[in-house]
Design an enzyme around this catalytic site. Structure first.
Site, PDB file in Angstrom:
ATOM      1  N   GLU A 373      59.517 -21.390  25.102  1.00  0.00           N
ATOM      2  CA  GLU A 373      60.125 -21.822  23.168  1.00  0.00           C
ATOM      3  C   GLU A 373      59.407 -20.500  22.862  1.00  0.00           C
ATOM      4  OE1 GLU A 373      62.028 -23.909  23.068  1.00  0.00           O
ATOM      5  OE2 GLU A 373      62.430 -25.452  23.895  1.00  0.00           O
ATOM      6  N   HIS A 376      52.847 -18.429  20.631  1.00  0.00           N
ATOM      7  CA  HIS A 376      51.767 -18.455  19.658  1.00  0.00           C
ATOM      8  C   HIS A 376      51.972 -17.392  18.505  1.00  0.00           C
ATOM      9  CE1 HIS A 376      49.108 -20.575  17.664  1.00  0.00           C
ATOM     10  NE2 HIS A 376      48.204 -19.498  17.563  1.00  0.00           N
TER      11      HIS A 376
HETATM   12  P1  TGC Z   1      66.202  -9.747  17.037  1.00  0.00           P
HETATM   13  O1  TGC Z   1      67.662  -8.673  16.889  1.00  0.00           O
HETATM   14  O2  TGC Z   1      65.671 -10.171  16.330  1.00  0.00           O
HETATM   15  O3  TGC Z   1      67.427 -11.139  17.003  1.00  0.00           O
HETATM   16  C1  TGC Z   1      68.991 -11.287  18.134  1.00  0.00           C
HETATM   17  C2  TGC Z   1      69.866 -11.564  16.843  1.00  0.00           C
HETATM   18  O4  TGC Z   1      69.630 -12.872  17.171  1.00  0.00           O
HETATM   19  C3  TGC Z   1      69.593 -13.730  16.202  1.00  0.00           C
HETATM   20  N1  TGC Z   1      68.325 -14.491  15.606  1.00  0.00           N
HETATM   21  C4  TGC Z   1      68.402 -16.067  15.664  1.00  0.00           C
HETATM   22  N2  TGC Z   1      69.517 -16.785  16.189  1.00  0.00           N
HETATM   23  C5  TGC Z   1      69.196 -18.393  16.598  1.00  0.00           C
HETATM   24  N3  TGC Z   1      67.551 -18.874  15.872  1.00  0.00           N
HETATM   25  C6  TGC Z   1      66.945 -17.387  15.635  1.00  0.00           C
HETATM   26  N4  TGC Z   1      65.755 -18.606  16.421  1.00  0.00           N
HETATM   27  C7  TGC Z   1      66.923 -16.202  15.908  1.00  0.00           C
HETATM   28  N5  TGC Z   1      65.938 -15.743  15.989  1.00  0.00           N
HETATM   29  C8  TGC Z   1      67.445 -13.852  15.533  1.00  0.00           C
HETATM   30  C9  TGC Z   1      69.499 -12.716  14.630  1.00  0.00           C
HETATM   31  O5  TGC Z   1      69.557 -13.000  13.795  1.00  0.00           O
HETATM   32  C10 TGC Z   1      70.291 -11.385  15.260  1.00  0.00           C
HETATM   33  O6  TGC Z   1      71.786 -11.603  15.768  1.00  0.00           O
HETATM   34  P2  TGC Z   1      72.463 -10.351  14.925  1.00  0.00           P
HETATM   35  O7  TGC Z   1      73.483 -10.968  14.944  1.00  0.00           O
HETATM   36  O8  TGC Z   1      72.314  -9.502  14.164  1.00  0.00           O
HETATM   37  O9  TGC Z   1      72.404  -9.736  16.578  1.00  0.00           O
HETATM   38  O10 TGC Z   1      65.446 -10.232  18.718  1.00  0.00           O
HETATM   39  P3  TGC Z   1      64.584  -9.138  19.149  1.00  0.00           P
HETATM   40  O11 TGC Z   1      65.235  -9.104  20.675  1.00  0.00           O
HETATM   41  O12 TGC Z   1      63.946  -8.790  18.415  1.00  0.00           O
HETATM   42  O13 TGC Z   1      64.052 -10.439  19.236  1.00  0.00           O
HETATM   43  C11 TGC Z   1      63.906 -11.341  18.756  1.00  0.00           C
HETATM   44  C12 TGC Z   1      62.067 -12.471  18.569  1.00  0.00           C
HETATM   45  C13 TGC Z   1      61.422 -11.921  19.565  1.00  0.00           C
HETATM   46  C14 TGC Z   1      61.534 -13.540  17.775  1.00  0.00           C
HETATM   47  C15 TGC Z   1      62.608 -14.143  19.903  1.00  0.00           C
HETATM   48  O14 TGC Z   1      63.786 -12.680  21.057  1.00  0.00           O
HETATM   49  C16 TGC Z   1      61.819 -14.681  20.567  1.00  0.00           C
HETATM   50  O15 TGC Z   1      62.517 -15.551  19.544  1.00  0.00           O
HETATM   51  N6  TGC Z   1      61.210 -14.082  21.776  1.00  0.00           N
HETATM   52  C17 TGC Z   1      60.531 -15.389  22.156  1.00  0.00           C
HETATM   53  C18 TGC Z   1      61.273 -16.142  23.719  1.00  0.00           C
HETATM   54  C19 TGC Z   1      61.063 -17.699  23.701  1.00  0.00           C
HETATM   55  O16 TGC Z   1      60.751 -18.383  22.968  1.00  0.00           O
HETATM   56  N7  TGC Z   1      61.895 -17.917  25.125  1.00  0.00           N
HETATM   57  C20 TGC Z   1      61.977 -19.008  25.350  1.00  0.00           C
HETATM   58  C21 TGC Z   1      62.804 -19.493  26.596  1.00  0.00           C
HETATM   59  S1  TGC Z   1      63.644 -20.784  26.532  1.00  0.00           S
HETATM   60  C22 TGC Z   1      62.129 -22.288  26.790  1.00  0.00           C
HETATM   61  O17 TGC Z   1      60.639 -21.210  27.347  1.00  0.00           O
HETATM   62  C23 TGC Z   1      62.407 -23.274  27.787  1.00  0.00           C
HETATM   63  S2  TGC Z   1      60.758 -24.159  28.007  1.00  0.00           S
HETATM   64  C24 TGC Z   1      61.345 -26.089  28.022  1.00  0.00           C
HETATM   65  C25 TGC Z   1      61.167 -26.969  27.989  1.00  0.00           C
HETATM   66  O18 TGC Z   1      61.232 -27.742  26.404  1.00  0.00           O
HETATM   67  O19 TGC Z   1      60.463 -26.836  29.056  1.00  0.00           O
HETATM   68  P1  FAD Z   2      55.066 -11.952  28.208  1.00  0.00           P
HETATM   69  O1  FAD Z   2      56.096 -12.013  27.168  1.00  0.00           O
HETATM   70  O2  FAD Z   2      54.931 -11.436  28.897  1.00  0.00           O
HETATM   71  O3  FAD Z   2      53.471 -11.902  27.048  1.00  0.00           O
HETATM   72  C1  FAD Z   2      52.483 -12.210  27.444  1.00  0.00           C
HETATM   73  C2  FAD Z   2      51.469 -11.921  26.167  1.00  0.00           C
HETATM   74  O4  FAD Z   2      51.517 -10.873  25.617  1.00  0.00           O
HETATM   75  C3  FAD Z   2      51.979 -13.345  25.708  1.00  0.00           C
HETATM   76  O5  FAD Z   2      50.203 -14.090  24.689  1.00  0.00           O
HETATM   77  C4  FAD Z   2      52.428 -12.786  24.115  1.00  0.00           C
HETATM   78  O6  FAD Z   2      51.978 -13.494  22.417  1.00  0.00           O
HETATM   79  C5  FAD Z   2      51.983 -11.659  24.161  1.00  0.00           C
HETATM   80  N1  FAD Z   2      52.836 -11.075  23.410  1.00  0.00           N
HETATM   81  C6  FAD Z   2      54.653 -10.437  24.070  1.00  0.00           C
HETATM   82  N2  FAD Z   2      54.904  -9.625  23.378  1.00  0.00           N
HETATM   83  C7  FAD Z   2      53.952  -9.763  21.901  1.00  0.00           C
HETATM   84  C8  FAD Z   2      54.507  -8.467  20.821  1.00  0.00           C
HETATM   85  N3  FAD Z   2      55.593  -8.009  20.347  1.00  0.00           N
HETATM   86  N4  FAD Z   2      52.974  -8.817  19.899  1.00  0.00           N
HETATM   87  C9  FAD Z   2      52.382  -9.239  19.706  1.00  0.00           C
HETATM   88  N5  FAD Z   2      52.260  -9.856  21.141  1.00  0.00           N
HETATM   89  C10 FAD Z   2      53.547 -10.160  22.344  1.00  0.00           C
HETATM   90  N6  FAD Z   2      62.484 -20.117  30.592  1.00  0.00           N
HETATM   91  C11 FAD Z   2      63.575 -20.590  30.173  1.00  0.00           C
HETATM   92  O7  FAD Z   2      64.381 -19.478  30.116  1.00  0.00           O
HETATM   93  N7  FAD Z   2      63.803 -21.829  30.217  1.00  0.00           N
HETATM   94  C12 FAD Z   2      63.006 -22.704  30.927  1.00  0.00           C
HETATM   95  O8  FAD Z   2      63.146 -24.228  31.182  1.00  0.00           O
HETATM   96  C13 FAD Z   2      61.502 -22.477  30.446  1.00  0.00           C
HETATM   97  N8  FAD Z   2      60.394 -22.994  30.615  1.00  0.00           N
HETATM   98  C14 FAD Z   2      59.341 -22.684  30.448  1.00  0.00           C
HETATM   99  C15 FAD Z   2      58.319 -23.737  31.689  1.00  0.00           C
HETATM  100  C16 FAD Z   2      56.686 -23.805  31.863  1.00  0.00           C
HETATM  101  C17 FAD Z   2      56.066 -24.531  32.212  1.00  0.00           C
HETATM  102  C18 FAD Z   2      56.755 -22.180  31.765  1.00  0.00           C
HETATM  103  C19 FAD Z   2      55.253 -21.941  31.594  1.00  0.00           C
HETATM  104  C20 FAD Z   2      57.096 -21.476  30.702  1.00  0.00           C
HETATM  105  C21 FAD Z   2      58.335 -21.771  30.287  1.00  0.00           C
HETATM  106  N9  FAD Z   2      59.793 -20.448  30.254  1.00  0.00           N
HETATM  107  C22 FAD Z   2      61.301 -21.309  30.592  1.00  0.00           C
HETATM  108  C23 FAD Z   2      59.658 -19.356  30.111  1.00  0.00           C
HETATM  109  C24 FAD Z   2      59.010 -19.617  28.970  1.00  0.00           C
HETATM  110  O9  FAD Z   2      59.902 -18.967  27.357  1.00  0.00           O
HETATM  111  C25 FAD Z   2      58.107 -17.570  28.196  1.00  0.00           C
HETATM  112  O10 FAD Z   2      56.780 -18.295  29.635  1.00  0.00           O
HETATM  113  C26 FAD Z   2      57.758 -17.373  27.366  1.00  0.00           C
HETATM  114  O11 FAD Z   2      58.880 -17.280  26.527  1.00  0.00           O
HETATM  115  C27 FAD Z   2      56.549 -16.536  27.254  1.00  0.00           C
HETATM  116  O12 FAD Z   2      57.212 -15.214  28.023  1.00  0.00           O
HETATM  117  P2  FAD Z   2      56.390 -14.783  28.941  1.00  0.00           P
HETATM  118  O13 FAD Z   2      55.411 -15.666  29.966  1.00  0.00           O
HETATM  119  O14 FAD Z   2      56.505 -13.595  30.535  1.00  0.00           O
HETATM  120  O15 FAD Z   2      54.942 -13.673  28.572  1.00  0.00           O
END
Ligand code: TGC
Ligand code: FAD
Length: 394
Positions: A373, A376
């Protein structure tokens, strides 16, 4: 001290309970009772075996943990954001993996169908997800696109009467046994959309990811799409672009901020009790200054996080919580919980590494929670960008 007995008493140093409504307290207490009765007695064994306790699904549905804030006409519990947060806190007090299942089901599967889906999709999927008859997963992350999901390569083609989906998602919670998956993929113009993929569609497989040292009671896997024919009515019509999946993450990250608080409170409570019972040098170890320093710092950090999270809950209820405020709470609380788990583990000495106490399990779980999600680091950069207006991601 009987290790398997759940003697948990929640720390409330600043009398935060006085700020909760009767409904909040009822929801919180009912969830706590369920965790004590159904989760605590079995969770350690499931985590040790790296197995998902599937029997908990029915109970989670019954206490309203699948879609707490989704309106009751769609099967949700129709509660407010504070109740949702308190539930996640209590469930993660039991185990982060069980809370993960709720976060995915509620905020990453039911929420997008509710917020971005049409009425037919809501009626078809939400009641079954709320009742636990179906479990969902959320596919955003790919092998080469984690922190920067906008680069995803999973894509679909318009074939006239259906879409053809290809690509793969990695690290997906609940993937191995999900009935439906909300999958984020690009159309031919490169625009991101959400598609509902159902188990049984030809070419859709969900291999499990093994050898995790963390979140062992949660099942993780891949979502693989090899020329999957997805009916056109399965596209979420009401929002597209990266903002769509990120909007779901806001809701899940909010729940995680509360959840991590629960894990921290459990570690603190366990260490506090142990420190009064464990005798070394003829005194309870809680009487030594070094142990008191750890406990005093833990309760200070927990209290600060409780205040931060409570205020965030109020803002969320009013529809005023910003994505950046949610990021700050997720980052702060998970890191706080990890540090408390590490200190608490030391306070239990050798006993701290065993499954007789919940601390080591929380500590290992939180290594996933601090990464998923948004890591850090990513949440720090979100705060940095919010206060400076300057993007340090790229
Ligand atoms: P960026 O250009 O900043 O934004 C693209 C568009 O998205 C809008 N936006 C948001 N909208 C809603 N909520 C938010 N938190 C938003 N943050 C940005 C933004 O305004 C823009 O809109 P538009 O209309 O201008 O297109 O995007 P970027 O490509 O530079 O990336 C920004 C970044 C790095 C912050 C974002 O991509 C990010 O949060 N990365 C982390 C990825 C992540 O959290 N992955 C999670 C995967 S799911 C998961 O981990 C589930 S775990 C499940 C469990 O609990 O077991
Ligand atoms: P990377 O993006 O490769 O990051 C590696 C390191 O580089 C990290 O320390 C990061 O902080 C750092 N880094 C990356 N970019 C930058 C930057 N611009 N500047 C400085 N540092 C940076 N995803 C889903 O879609 N659905 C799920 O249900 C889901 N469940 C999960 C369950 C588990 C148990 C785990 C471990 C992960 C899950 N995820 C899920 C994926 C999770 O969201 C990703 O692991 C997470 O977003 C980080 O991506 P990555 O592992 O590819 O790390």
């Amino acid at each position: 001290m009987s290790a398997r007995q759940d003697l948990y008493q929640h720390p409330d140093y600043y009398l935060m309970d006085e700020l909760l409504t009767e409904e909040h307290k009822l929801v919180r207490d009912a969830t706590r009772e369920w965790v004590k009765r159904d989760v605590t007695p079995i969770i350690e064994e499931y985590a040790q075996r790296a197995a998902f306790p599937q029997q908990l699904v029915k109970g989670l549905a019954e206490i309203g943990a699948f879609g707490p804030y989704i309106p009751s006409e769609y099967g949700g519990a129709g509660l407010d954001q504070m109740s949702y947060g308190l539930m996640m806190m209590e469930i993660e007090r039991g185990d982060s993996g069980v809370r993960s299942t709720c976060s995915v089901q509620s905020s990453l599967v039911m929420y997008p169908i509710f917020a971005y889906g049409n009425e037919e999709q809501r009626r078809k999927y939400l009641p079954k997800l709320a009742s636990g008859e179906w479990l969902g997963s959320f596919g955003l992350t790919e092998p080469n696109f984690g922190s920067n999901p906008s680069g995803m390569i999973t894509h679909f083609k318009d074939m006239g009467d259906h879409y053809l989906l290809n690509g793969a998602k990695m690290w997906i919670s609940n993937a191995p046994f999900c009935d439906v998956a909300v999958v984020w993929a690009k159309d031919e113009k490169g625009r991101i959309h959400g598609l509902i993929v159902e188990r049984g569609m030809k070419g859709f497989t969900t291999p499990e990811t093994h050898n995790k040292w963390s979140l062992r009671a949660s099942s993780t896997g891949e979502l693989v799409f090899d020329n999957v024919k997805v009916p056109k009515e399965n596209l979420l019509p009401n929002k597209s672009g990266l903002g769509a999946p990120l909007g779901c993450l806001d809701s899940a990250r909010y729940g995680i901020a509360w959840g991590a608080l629960g894990a921290a409170m459990d570690c603190y409570d366990t260490a506090l009790r142990y420190s009064k019972e464990r005798i070394q040098f003829d005194r309870p170890i809680g009487g030594f200054q070094l142990q008191q320093k750890k406990l005093a710092e833990m309760i200070t950090e927990i209290t600060k996080a409780q205040l931060l999270t409570f205020r965030l809950g109020q803002l969320k209820n009013e529809g005023r919580a910003t994505s950046a405020q949610i990021s700050m709470a997720k980052r702060n609380n998970v890191n706080m919980a990890l540090e408390i788990a590490r200190d608490a583990r030391q306070m239990l000495g050798g006993m701290g590494i065993t499954g007789d106490y919940p601390i080591m399990r929380h500590m290992m779980n939180l290594e996933s929670v601090v990464t998923y999600e948004g890591t850090h680091d990513i949440h720090l950069l979100i705060t940095g960008m919010d206060v400076t207006g300057l993007n340090a991601f790229k």
